[in-house]
Design an enzyme around this catalytic site. Structure first.
Site, mmCIF file in Angstrom:
data_model
loop_
_atom_site.group_PDB
_atom_site.id
_atom_site.type_symbol
_atom_site.label_atom_id
_atom_site.label_comp_id
_atom_site.label_asym_id
_atom_site.label_seq_id
_atom_site.Cartn_x
_atom_site.Cartn_y
_atom_site.Cartn_z
ATOM 1 N N CYS A 1 -5.362 2.137 -5.666
ATOM 2 C CA CYS A 1 -5.117 2.661 -4.230
ATOM 3 C C CYS A 1 -5.863 4.266 -3.752
ATOM 4 O O CYS A 1 -5.527 5.034 -4.132
ATOM 5 C CB CYS A 1 -3.397 3.512 -4.340
ATOM 6 S SG CYS A 1 -2.664 3.913 -2.717
ATOM 7 N N CYS B 1 0.376 -1.680 -0.018
ATOM 8 C CA CYS B 1 -0.001 0.151 0.042
ATOM 9 C C CYS B 1 0.576 1.044 0.228
ATOM 10 O O CYS B 1 1.218 2.015 1.200
ATOM 11 C CB CYS B 1 -1.178 -0.104 1.024
ATOM 12 S SG CYS B 1 -2.148 1.536 1.076
#
Length: 438
Positions: A367, A189
């Protein structure tokens, strides 16, 4: 102190084992048609899919932790918008019923003999293997950590033991520098270090402390974000909110007693910069799973060496990989795991019938870049860092609707879709919404 001890071990503990699953501790030899290593998002999703494909009695999952966490929500936990309790459920509750849960840790993987050795001495033989072991966090590679987390004003959203320390540091902020780091390693991430920065900025504005704060982002990267379309929007936000961004700098030391963070200039390693902080968020260095790295399955860097289109291992055709442990050249996110799970399911179904895999993974990942307590830039892109957006709108713009997607819809998709092997990413919806043109 106890939490930090657990952090050093990187071992999570939790609730009880459900009667729906059988556990194993001390059997000397077992054999399964499909063995899944890891009970994270990729491992649970694939075990659910394999149960449907092969039958529960032919599938086993090796996972030592009794708690399973939806880690993407930790961004909002660190910012005080969600509780840490909401991010976790017992492993027993997400393990597909009837599938063998081997509650142990992988010690060695031996693809030449089709066996896996566990830390309790158990050896398991397999016909097919799915490796979903994730990656390792390496706080210890930063001088002064992880012991520095014993002090206030330091947190990290990357660990369940430290995410609430981020919230405490933010809520206790008085005046000074709020510093956020991005490490010089592959990262899961990669938007997360920025997300907490934007949320912290929003929190300080809401509480009237922003004028006495300097928000600073130090990243090892030469860019703010890897996809230009979204990076351009983020640069506008950074400038508008008066956030100081320093590229190509890597956090190498924390001095918690002095409230100092030390960064190295990656373009001139002999040059360091000492920054005093009132709040520090650490994104730790990360690396490959140690069992994978020590095995014949690893590439030169230690990551699981798989074909980037089929997720089948390049040298051992009965081995497959998914998620953060692999060397797939796309950011490591839960959204990527979802898309990979659909492709891998198809790949395995073809391999089992001696056919050639016909579905290709395009590197899709997502994302959700949280920019405030009610806005998100929904970044979606492929291997070539080209936008691959689901909705027929410009997702580079901050959106309230996308915030609710991140905060409310995605957790539901995770628990009730991905982990049950029912959600393989938004590809079909993207095609429908774009009338088949994407």
């Amino acid at each position: 102190m106890a939490a930090l001890h657990l952090l050093r071990k990187q071992h999570l503990v939790g609730n009880t084992i459900s009667h729906l699953h059988t556990s194993s501790q001390a059997f000397t030899k077992q054999h399964y048609k499909m063995l899944v290593l890891g009970g994270g998002s990729g491992g649970i999703a694939m075990s659910a899919r394999m149960k449907r494909m092969l039958g529960a009695e032919n599938v086993a999952v090796v996972e030592p932790s009794e708690m399973h966490y939806y880690q993407p929500i930790w961004t909002l936990v660190g910012a005080g918008a969600k509780s840490v309790a909401s991010s976790g459920r017992s492993t027993a509750s997400v393990m597909p019923s009837g599938v063998k849960w081997v509650k142990s840790k992988v010690q060695q993987i031996n693809p030449k003999t089709n066996t896996v050795l566990l830390d309790d001495g158990t050896e398991i033989a397999y016909e097919y293997l799915i490796v979903a072991l994730g990656l390792q966090l390496h706080y210890e590679r930063i001088k002064g950590l992880p012991e520095g987390f014993e002090h206030p004003k330091i947190g990290s959203n990357y660990s369940v033991q430290t995410v609430e320390k981020t919230k405490k540091a933010l809520q206790d902020f008085k005046e000074g520098n709020a510093v956020f780091s991005f490490p010089n390693t592959p990262v899961k991430c990669p938007g997360a270090p920025q997300k907490i920065m934007y949320l912290s900025d929003a929190f300080l504005r809401k509480t009237g402390k922003r004028e006495s704060a300097k928000v600073m982002y130090y990243t090892s990267l030469p860019v703010l974000f890897g996809v230009k379309k979204y990076a351009d929007s983020l640069w506008e936000i950074v400038k508008r909110r008066d956030i100081q961004v320093t590229l190509r700098h890597n956090l190498i030391e924390v001095r918690p007693d002095k409230q100092q963070a030390v960064f190295e200039n990656l373009d001139n390693p002999s040059e360091t910069k000492v920054i005093e902080y009132e709040m520090l968020h650490v994104a730790p260095p990360m690396g490959p799973n140690l069992a994978v790295k020590a095995s014949l399955l690893a590439d030169e860097a230690g990551w699981l060496d798989v074909n980037k289109e089929t997720l089948q291992h390049k040298k051992f055709p009965n081995v497959f990989g998914i998620g953060d442990c692999t060397n797939l050249p796309t950011p490591k996110t839960a959204a990527a795991v979802a898309a990979q799970s659909a492709v891998l399911n198809r790949t395995i179904s073809k391999i089992l019938t001696n056919e050639i895999p016909d579905k290709k993974y395009d590197g899709y990942t997502s994302c959700p870049l949280v920019t405030s307590y009610n806005t998100v830039i929904m970044a979606e892109f492929d291997y070539n860092l080209q936008p691959l957006e689901t909705f027929p709108i410009n997702q580079a713009k901050e959106s309230r609707v996308m915030y609710h997607m991140k905060a409310d819809v995605m957790p539901h998709l995770y628990w009730h879709g991905l982990l049950r092997g029912l959600w393989g990413g938004p590809e079909i919806y993207r095609k429908v919404l774009h009338l088949g043109f994407k």
